[in-house]
Write an enzyme that holds these catalytic residues in place. Structure first.
Site, mmCIF file in Angstrom:
data_model
loop_
_atom_site.group_PDB
_atom_site.id
_atom_site.type_symbol
_atom_site.label_atom_id
_atom_site.label_comp_id
_atom_site.label_asym_id
_atom_site.label_seq_id
_atom_site.Cartn_x
_atom_site.Cartn_y
_atom_site.Cartn_z
ATOM 1 N N ASN A 147 0.833 -1.198 0.000
ATOM 2 C CA ASN A 147 0.000 0.000 0.000
ATOM 3 C C ASN A 147 0.872 1.255 0.000
ATOM 4 O O ASN A 147 1.951 1.282 0.593
ATOM 5 C CB ASN A 147 -1.000 0.001 1.159
ATOM 6 C CG ASN A 147 -0.373 -0.143 2.526
ATOM 7 O OD1 ASN A 147 0.645 -0.796 2.686
ATOM 8 N ND2 ASN A 147 -0.996 0.473 3.521
ATOM 9 N N GLU A 195 0.296 5.201 0.714
ATOM 10 C CA GLU A 195 -0.627 6.228 1.177
ATOM 11 C C GLU A 195 -0.198 7.603 0.698
ATOM 12 O O GLU A 195 0.918 7.796 0.218
ATOM 13 C CB GLU A 195 -0.722 6.185 2.709
ATOM 14 C CG GLU A 195 -1.350 4.898 3.208
ATOM 15 C CD GLU A 195 -1.533 4.843 4.708
ATOM 16 O OE1 GLU A 195 -2.257 3.956 5.167
ATOM 17 O OE2 GLU A 195 -0.942 5.684 5.425
ATOM 18 N N CYS A 222 -4.039 0.795 -2.601
ATOM 19 C CA CYS A 222 -3.958 -0.453 -1.845
ATOM 20 C C CYS A 222 -2.829 -1.332 -2.393
ATOM 21 O O CYS A 222 -2.436 -1.212 -3.563
ATOM 22 C CB CYS A 222 -5.262 -1.232 -1.956
ATOM 23 S SG CYS A 222 -6.676 -0.435 -1.182
ATOM 24 N N GLU A 262 -2.982 -4.484 -3.117
ATOM 25 C CA GLU A 262 -3.468 -5.314 -4.224
ATOM 26 C C GLU A 262 -3.471 -4.518 -5.524
ATOM 27 O O GLU A 262 -3.130 -5.030 -6.583
ATOM 28 C CB GLU A 262 -4.886 -5.814 -3.934
ATOM 29 C CG GLU A 262 -5.018 -6.598 -2.656
ATOM 30 C CD GLU A 262 -5.397 -5.706 -1.460
ATOM 31 O OE1 GLU A 262 -4.810 -4.611 -1.299
ATOM 32 O OE2 GLU A 262 -6.270 -6.131 -0.694
ATOM 33 N N CYS A 309 -10.279 -4.630 0.182
ATOM 34 C CA CYS A 309 -11.422 -3.717 0.158
ATOM 35 C C CYS A 309 -12.282 -4.000 -1.076
ATOM 36 O O CYS A 309 -11.893 -4.738 -1.976
ATOM 37 C CB CYS A 309 -10.949 -2.258 0.177
ATOM 38 S SG CYS A 309 -10.292 -1.673 -1.405
ATOM 39 N N CYS A 326 -10.652 -3.230 -4.486
ATOM 40 C CA CYS A 326 -9.665 -4.222 -4.927
ATOM 41 C C CYS A 326 -10.345 -5.503 -5.392
ATOM 42 O O CYS A 326 -9.887 -6.153 -6.329
ATOM 43 C CB CYS A 326 -8.659 -4.513 -3.822
ATOM 44 S SG CYS A 326 -7.508 -3.141 -3.588
HETATM 45 ZN ZN ZN Z 1 -8.080 -2.174 -1.682
#
Ligand code: ZN
Length: 130
Positions: free
Chosen positions: A43, A45, A54, A56, A89, A92
Site C-alpha cells: 500500500n 498512502e 492499496c 493489491e 477492500c 480491490c
Molecule cells: Zn483495496
C-alpha cells in the site's frame, strides 16, 4: 511449506515495502499470473487520502503493466492487523474481477485462509457483462 503458506509469507515480505505513515497499516500483496509469474505490491498512502493505493492495486497494476491479462491468485497480508485478517477492500475485489482472479489468500492470525473470489464478491460486474 505449502504454496499457500509460501504466498502468505511473500505477501508479508511485500508489506515491508509499504508507505503507510498515516494508518500505520502495512499491507502487502502477491499476484500469481496465469503463466505462474508473480508480482508484488504494497500500500502507498498519500496526504490526500483519496490518492492512496492499496497493496493489491499496486501489485495488479505492476502485473498488468508487464503484460499480464489473467491473474489466478492474489495473496494479501496486513502485518499490522491486530486480531483480524486484513481482507481486500471492495475496490480491490472489483479490480480482481477484471483480471479473472479465482483465488484470494488472506493471511491472518490463524494462518492464511483461501477464498474463491466469488465468495468475497458475489454477483460481481465484469467484462462479460458489457
Ligand atoms: Zn483495496
Amino acid at each position: 511449506m505449502s504454496s499457500i503458506e509460501e504466498l502468505a509469507a511473500q505477501a508479508r515480505d511485500a508489506a515491508e515495502g509499504s508507505y503507510s505513515p498515516y494508518s500505520e497499516f502495512r499491507v502487502g500483496a502477491v499476484i500469481v499470473a496465469a503463466d505462474g509469474s508473480r508480482y508484488t505490491g504494497a500500500n502507498v498512502e498519500n496526504a490526500a487520502f483519496g490518492s492512496s493505493m492499496c497493496a493489491e492495486a499496486t501489485a495488479i497494476g505492476q502485473a498488468v503493466a508487464s503484460g499480464v491479462r489473467k491473474i489466478d491468485t492474489v495473496a494479501v497480508a496486513c502485518i499490522d492487523a491486530v486480531g483480524n485478517p486484513g481482507f481486500p477492500c471492495g475496490n480491490c475485489r472489483q479490480l480482481m474481477v477484471e483480471f479473472g482472479v479465482e483465488t484470494v489468500i488472506v493471511d491472518g492470525p490463524d494462518g492464511p485462509v483461501v477464498y474463491p473470489l466469488t465468495a468475497l464478491l458475489p454477483h460481481s460486474f465484469g467484462p462479460e457483462d458489457l
